[in-house]
Design a protein around this motif. Structure first.
Motif, mmCIF file in Angstrom:
data_model
loop_
_atom_site.group_PDB
_atom_site.id
_atom_site.type_symbol
_atom_site.label_atom_id
_atom_site.label_comp_id
_atom_site.label_asym_id
_atom_site.label_seq_id
_atom_site.Cartn_x
_atom_site.Cartn_y
_atom_site.Cartn_z
ATOM 1 N N ARG A 98 -69.729 53.211 -31.652
ATOM 2 C CA ARG A 98 -69.324 54.620 -31.535
ATOM 3 C C ARG A 98 -70.272 55.398 -30.628
ATOM 4 N N LEU A 99 -71.571 55.094 -30.723
ATOM 5 C CA LEU A 99 -72.581 55.866 -30.004
ATOM 6 C C LEU A 99 -72.681 55.487 -28.537
ATOM 7 N N ASN A 100 -72.702 54.164 -28.285
ATOM 8 C CA ASN A 100 -72.987 53.667 -26.937
ATOM 9 C C ASN A 100 -71.883 52.814 -26.327
ATOM 10 N N GLY A 101 -70.883 52.502 -27.118
ATOM 11 C CA GLY A 101 -69.842 51.610 -26.633
ATOM 12 C C GLY A 101 -70.235 50.144 -26.696
ATOM 13 N N LEU A 102 -71.363 49.822 -27.361
ATOM 14 C CA LEU A 102 -71.784 48.419 -27.469
ATOM 15 C C LEU A 102 -70.913 47.707 -28.501
ATOM 16 N N ALA A 103 -70.252 46.654 -28.085
ATOM 17 C CA ALA A 103 -69.338 45.948 -28.982
ATOM 18 C C ALA A 103 -70.109 45.162 -30.031
ATOM 19 N N ASN A 104 -69.535 45.090 -31.216
ATOM 20 C CA ASN A 104 -70.125 44.320 -32.308
ATOM 21 C C ASN A 104 -70.400 42.891 -31.867
#
Length: 316
Positions: free
Chosen positions: A22-28
């Motif tokens: 949500r914050l950075n767009g870094l995927a799980n």
């Protein structure tokens, strides 16, 4: 000297990878692939390196009635994320224990502080200046972390652990600290800038993560093999290897270099993130009740500034 007990403290709040998506767009999946981390713990309001150190210490004493707090004559605490650099976590632990007029030391050698703290105890014991010590490692990484940093902001977790150490054996369940080896490789590569924490600037920064990865794999495997060779321990006889919890890929690489069964490696980074110098001690606390006579455990660490070390523990 002997390790009588170890206990840990973890904050209740859990931060999953979804927060960073949500914050950075870094995927799980991206975070897991590169670090192994799925979630981490975060200190709550009013919690800090001092309060977590106290909580871990209280837990250790509650579980070890034979180790009376009034018998403690040395306290050593390691952290690179202090709440207060003057009234340190070591002083906070001493005040909570109520044991006055004893040596109380606060240290930082990055993520290697656990083993340097044990070495300090070893020195006090050897000089006859102490017989019972408390070693605490505590990190409040999220107080310094910049979560918007897409290089390292998703790595960090909070937690603490406390070890009760005596010069003489107190119980058949004690682990003998057979040897501690530490070193520093600050002249190597990018040790001076690969991981930094400058509180007046940007918090925890890791611009050269690949270099950290490479050097951690080299030195953690090297110092572990050094202990195995010196004590004539075949790799297959090692019960557990507890590596510094910086990156699951580092742990896997070290295990592969040593030819160790991956099931023998203790990892908690998946659940806790990088808890700094507390991570390996928390790992030991997690397997403490599974240890039996004849077991052999090695803790191996590596930290920013390229400090490193390994410690051999024997049960019985």
């Amino acid at each position: 000297m002997y390790l009588h007990h170890v206990a840990s403290y973890l904050p209740e709040a859990v931060v999953t990878n979804a927060h960073f998506t949500r914050l950075n767009g870094l995927a799980n999946e991206w975070i897991i692939e590169r670090t192994g981390i799925q979630e981490r713990r975060k200190a709550g309001p009013g919690e800090n390196a001092n309060t977590m150190a106290i909580a871990a210490t209280r837990a250790a004493f509650e579980a070890a009635p034979a180790f009376a707090s009034e018998s403690v004559d040395l306290i050593v605490v390691g952290t690179y994320t202090p709440h207060d650099t003057i009234f340190t976590a070591a002083h906070a632990v001493q005040r909570d224990l109520g044991v006055n007029e004893i040596p109380t030391v606060s240290i930082s050698s990055a993520c290697s502080s656990l083993l340097n703290a044990v070495e300090i105890v070893e020195g006090y014991f050897a000089m006859g200046k102490a017989r019972r010590a408390v070693v605490v490692v505590t990190e409040h990484n999220t107080a310094y972390n910049n979560e918007e940093d897409t290089m390292a902001g998703h790595l960090w977790g909070d937690g603490a652990a406390a070890l009760l150490i005596s010069k003489d054996r107190l119980s058949d369940d004690d682990l003998r600290i057979a040897e501690v080896i530490t070193g520093g490789a600050a002249p190597v590569s990018k040790a001076d800038e690969s991981v930094t924490l400058k509180p007046v600037e940007r918090g925890i920064v890791m611009p050269f993560g690949r270099d950290v990865f490479q050097q951690a794999c080299i030195y953690m495997a090297k110092v572990t093999q050094q202990l195995l060779n010196k004590h004539h321990i075949p790799t297959e006889e090692l019960t557990y290897l507890i590596p510094h919890q910086a990156n699951l890929r580092i742990s896997n690489n070290v295990v592969k270099q040593l030819g160790l069964d991956p099931a023998r490696a203790v990892n908690n980074i998946q659940r806790l993130g990088n808890t700094g110098c507390a991570g390996a001690a928390i790992g030991l606390a997690e397997v403490w009740d599974t240890l039996k006579a004849g077991d052999k455990v090695i803790i191996t660490v590596f930290g920013g500034g390229y400090s490193y070390g390994a410690m051999l523990l024997n049960k019985g």
